[in-house]
Scaffold this motif. Structure first.
Motif, short mmCIF file in Angstrom:
data_model
loop_
_atom_site.label_atom_id
_atom_site.label_comp_id
_atom_site.label_asym_id
_atom_site.label_seq_id
_atom_site.Cartn_x
_atom_site.Cartn_y
_atom_site.Cartn_z
N TRP A 134 -34.95 -11.54 14.55
CA TRP A 134 -35.54 -12.64 15.37
C TRP A 134 -36.99 -12.75 15.43
CZ3 TRP A 134 -31.62 -15.49 17.47
CH2 TRP A 134 -30.44 -14.58 17.44
N HIS A 135 -37.75 -11.54 15.27
CA HIS A 135 -39.17 -11.57 15.41
C HIS A 135 -40.01 -12.42 14.33
CE1 HIS A 135 -38.03 -8.09 12.72
NE2 HIS A 135 -39.33 -8.34 12.16
N ALA A 136 -39.30 -12.21 13.06
CA ALA A 136 -39.63 -12.87 11.96
C ALA A 136 -39.05 -14.37 11.55
CB ALA A 136 -39.26 -12.29 10.69
N LYS A 137 -38.46 -14.89 12.30
CA LYS A 137 -37.85 -16.05 12.04
C LYS A 137 -38.54 -17.32 13.33
CE LYS A 137 -34.79 -15.01 9.47
NZ LYS A 137 -34.96 -15.51 8.10
N THR A 138 -38.63 -18.64 12.89
CA THR A 138 -38.92 -19.69 13.73
C THR A 138 -38.18 -19.94 14.96
OG1 THR A 138 -37.99 -21.36 12.66
CG2 THR A 138 -40.21 -20.63 11.45
N LYS A 139 -38.60 -20.58 15.87
CA LYS A 139 -37.87 -21.02 16.86
C LYS A 139 -36.67 -21.75 16.73
CE LYS A 139 -39.61 -24.32 19.14
NZ LYS A 139 -40.46 -25.42 19.98
N GLU A 140 -36.72 -22.64 15.61
CA GLU A 140 -35.52 -23.54 14.92
C GLU A 140 -34.45 -22.84 14.37
OE1 GLU A 140 -38.84 -24.18 14.62
OE2 GLU A 140 -38.93 -25.86 15.86
N GLU A 141 -34.99 -21.66 13.66
CA GLU A 141 -33.97 -20.64 12.99
C GLU A 141 -33.31 -19.85 13.92
OE1 GLU A 141 -36.06 -19.95 8.61
OE2 GLU A 141 -36.95 -19.00 10.44
N CYS A 142 -34.04 -19.57 14.91
CA CYS A 142 -33.27 -18.71 16.24
C CYS A 142 -32.37 -19.46 16.96
CB CYS A 142 -34.08 -18.15 17.04
SG CYS A 142 -35.39 -16.59 16.44
N PHE A 143 -32.81 -20.86 16.98
CA PHE A 143 -31.86 -21.60 17.89
C PHE A 143 -30.76 -21.91 16.86
CE2 PHE A 143 -35.22 -23.98 20.60
CZ PHE A 143 -34.98 -22.97 21.64
N ALA A 144 -30.84 -22.00 15.65
CA ALA A 144 -29.47 -22.43 14.67
C ALA A 144 -28.74 -21.25 14.69
CB ALA A 144 -30.05 -23.01 13.49
N GLU A 145 -29.35 -20.03 14.59
CA GLU A 145 -28.60 -18.77 14.65
C GLU A 145 -27.61 -18.70 15.98
OE1 GLU A 145 -26.98 -15.04 13.28
OE2 GLU A 145 -28.20 -16.33 12.42
N LEU A 146 -28.20 -19.23 16.91
CA LEU A 146 -27.32 -18.88 18.27
C LEU A 146 -26.48 -20.11 18.54
CD1 LEU A 146 -30.23 -17.68 20.64
CD2 LEU A 146 -28.44 -16.41 19.62
N GLY A 147 -26.43 -21.09 17.86
CA GLY A 147 -25.70 -22.42 17.84
C GLY A 147 -26.22 -23.09 18.98
N CYS A 148 -27.52 -23.06 19.10
CA CYS A 148 -28.16 -24.19 20.27
C CYS A 148 -28.75 -25.31 19.84
CB CYS A 148 -29.10 -23.24 21.16
SG CYS A 148 -28.69 -21.56 21.72
N LYS A 149 -28.88 -26.17 20.66
CA LYS A 149 -29.41 -27.80 20.49
C LYS A 149 -31.22 -27.12 20.43
CE LYS A 149 -27.68 -28.86 24.08
NZ LYS A 149 -27.15 -29.50 25.39
N PRO A 150 -31.82 -28.10 19.43
CA PRO A 150 -33.25 -27.86 19.32
C PRO A 150 -33.90 -28.09 20.58
CG PRO A 150 -32.45 -29.09 17.47
CD PRO A 150 -31.24 -28.99 18.51
N ASP A 151 -33.56 -28.76 21.66
CA ASP A 151 -34.19 -29.03 22.70
C ASP A 151 -33.83 -28.02 23.92
OD1 ASP A 151 -31.65 -30.06 22.95
OD2 ASP A 151 -32.55 -32.17 24.16
N LEU A 152 -33.17 -27.05 23.59
CA LEU A 152 -32.66 -26.02 24.63
C LEU A 152 -33.56 -25.60 25.52
CD1 LEU A 152 -29.99 -24.65 25.87
CD2 LEU A 152 -30.63 -22.66 24.13
#
Length: 116
Positions: free
Chosen positions: A17-35
């Motif tokens: 998590w610490h090495a990823k972008t916000k978008e990559e973290c949202f994608a990993e969690l299955g969240c919408k980009p505007d969450l």
């Protein structure tokens, strides 16, 4: 070495998590980009609660007073001191002069003091 891995639990490959972008973290969690703006719906929150559980740290096992005492006295040096104290008590009980009784009693007292 196998016993150490079993005691620690299975080794998991964690998402970095610490090495990823916000978008990559949202994608990993299955969240919408505007969450971060809209938040989770009630249904999404219930689903995530069922899937991941509560956001709670596991508590460390509490150590009892007897476990702490045992950890302090369960070593070779304390065992030797207890043995010497028992020998001194026997010598004090079988001594023929009061000087030997007093000396051995003082030894026992000092050993008990050091152990405690």
């Amino acid at each position: 070495m196998g016993g150490e891995e079993e005691a620690a639990g299975p080794v998991r490959n964690m998402f970095p998590w610490h090495a990823k972008t916000k978008e990559e973290c949202f994608a990993e969690l299955g969240c919408k980009p505007d969450l971060h703006k809209t938040g989770l719906t009630v249904e999404e929150a219930k689903t995530r609660l069922e899937k991941y559980g509560y956001n709670k740290l596991t508590e460390k096992e509490k150590v009892t007073l007897l476990q702490r005492i045992w950890a302090q006295v369960a070593n070779v040096l304390v065992g030797i001191l207890v043995f010497v104290a028992i020998v001194s008590v026997v010598q004090a009980a079988t001594a023929d002069t009061t000087d030997k009784v007093v000396t051995n009693s003082i030894q026992v007292g000092l050993i008990v003091f050091v152990i405690t």
